[in-house]
Design an enzyme around this catalytic site. Sequence first.
Site, PDB file in Angstrom:
ATOM      1  CG  HIS A   1     -10.501  -6.998   7.174  1.00 32.82           C
ATOM      2  ND1 HIS A   1      -9.684  -7.558   8.116  1.00 32.82           N
ATOM      3  CD2 HIS A   1      -9.875  -7.177   5.987  1.00 32.82           C
ATOM      4  CE1 HIS A   1      -8.607  -8.076   7.519  1.00 32.82           C
ATOM      5  NE2 HIS A   1      -8.702  -7.852   6.228  1.00 32.82           N
TER       6      HIS A   1
ATOM      7  CD  GLU B   1      -1.892  -2.326   1.495  1.00 24.33           C
ATOM      8  OE1 GLU B   1      -0.738  -2.624   1.859  1.00 24.33           O
ATOM      9  OE2 GLU B   1      -2.830  -3.151   1.489  1.00 24.33           O
TER      10      GLU B   1
END
Lengths: 336, 344
Positions: free
Chosen positions: A142, A73
């Site tokens: 998440h 990322e």
Amino acid sequence: MSTETTSGTGPADTQEMTFREAIRLALREEMERDEDVFIMGEDVGKFGGVYEVTGDLVEQFGEARVRDTPISEAGFMGAGVGAAATGSRPIVEIMFSDFIGVCSEQIINQMAKNRYMFGGKTEMPITVRTTEGGGSGAASQHSGTLHTWFAHFPGVMAVAPGTPESAKGLLKSAIRSDDPVIFFENKEIYGQTGEVPLDENYTLPIGEANVEREGEDVTVVATQRMVGESLELAEELDGQVSVEVIDPRSLYPLDTDTLVESVKKTGRLVIADESPLSYGTHAEIGMRVMENAFFSLDAPIQRVGVADVHIPFSPVLEDEVLPHASDVEAAINRIV
Amino acid sequence: MVVIDIETEDGQREALRRMLTIRAFDTKAGDLFADGELPGFVHLYVGEEAVGVGACSALEADDYITSTHRGHGHCIAKGLDPKKMMSELYGKADGYCNGKGGSMHIADVDAGMLGANGIVGAGPPLATGAALTAQLKGEDKVALAFFGDGAVAQGQVHEAINIAATWDLPAVFVVENNQYGEGTPVEKQHNVQNLSETAEAYNIPGFTVDGMDITAVYEAVKEARNRAADGQGPTLIEAETYRYHGHFEGDQQPYRTEEDIDIWKDRDAIESFKQRLVDAGTITEDEFDEMKAEIDEQIETAVEEAKSAPYPDPSEAYEDMFNATVPEISQFSSQMRADGGEDR
């Protein structure tokens, strides 16, 4: 950035589609319109995105423009910033907003600061798409709702639409914008349907709230999943309480005027947003209303959000902490 | 940017001029900082001139570089104007960033200089992105990232090189190993002997070159640029060099001795390059002295002009955040206008 209703498909034409399809349509239209636009992220290509948002775009635009990345990322967020500074218009997908921590350096110290630090001599036309929200048993790493971080941090625009129509219009504006925009997609409403304009020039200005339903007794400022739930609630309460529902759609910049005008009319405010309650989105919306409509308030402002806990796994626990229409109803009942 | 063709005599003299300009600029900046003239933090490039100038001499005018907190040398090597740089160090309105960036954030995107950077290791991902633009648009451009030995230990540097290698991007990664990551010696921060050895992990070429020898740096980067532009992907080059000053101005440097520094000063990059040019008849001692005097005067003028240049209007603090106008910020600039520019 303005709403244009020229050429192409007739402005009045709409089609019922899901939130997910509306986003994909915006991506497709903007990639067709401007070849500098490209997408990169984890599994956005042949896989079609973990929530099937990019879908078949790779078939139309190829692997160069719908680009699968390594699980890096920081690396690909930084590459997005570098690409945006050199004439590309990248759309970077961060699979879950919870993963933003690993690339926040590139967001907060590069993407958000370059234009200002360089005296306005560079533009940063990058859009970051990411998912947030609980409800699918994905547990704490998440399921977070992190948009407050970036609505707070100067130099990025934070957009979090609650309907398919606004998702399409705002994502297109984000992609066309020369400023960095983080586009937050609540996972639980990907399947929600609504009428979406097919006009390929249909855009919505970033920084304009939408009055989704007019009412007289109380203003509910709701975001993302809470928009639909609040609208259903308002229908249920019809005849007892007249509820006005507003989706701010953009958290930064925030359309203070529309919120203030509504509260001046209703005198009561409930803020429903899935982010944690302390120091957050609710507080900012509430404070802006206090600054501008204090003497119109007939009752204390109510906040509906997540207590300062993480999203737990067990469905019973998860259901407990997430805000629902029942919480909005209870908040309304406390002040009406 | 004026491209230096270091393979010609004119180019060699220009390279020498830029090295001297960097040294004069940064020596002056150090003096000004010591005198309390410059606000903020200052990190000087003195000693490392051959790396910046050697590498930039191997680039084309439209190529990109990303820089570091120690960025003045990269700016001058890329052809930026020392006057506008000095104004930026003073926080003046006519600086490269209109006074908003300062020493650590000088940028000139139009000249391909994507910014000095206050975050160790943040530049390489940006270079990877610039290289991605070049690849996507089919442009004959290369992006070169300068970063220090300390940055090699940063995760995002690994990610940036891995992505560039995997996608065969036109990028060049140049590690300036000046032997210390801030105050800690390089051997205490890395387990490899040469920092270019990590190239093997990316299946790209890696070279360690003498960073005190401008020709060695130039040749390595030239080859790397050719590979990159040819679609063969990035190269990792470690240039072994040394900073004569501390990590920042004011650094007491308990981690080394004067003798340590002298070992490197004996191999000074400018001195040795000059000697080679004198021996080859490319420049005479007199011409060198003249060049040096000209540069010193140029830097003095830059300082004088920067000192007398106006500061930005305080209302400028509320400009440049976004291309678009957002009410959250514009309310302050309009309030300042209404107050006649007084402090809020």
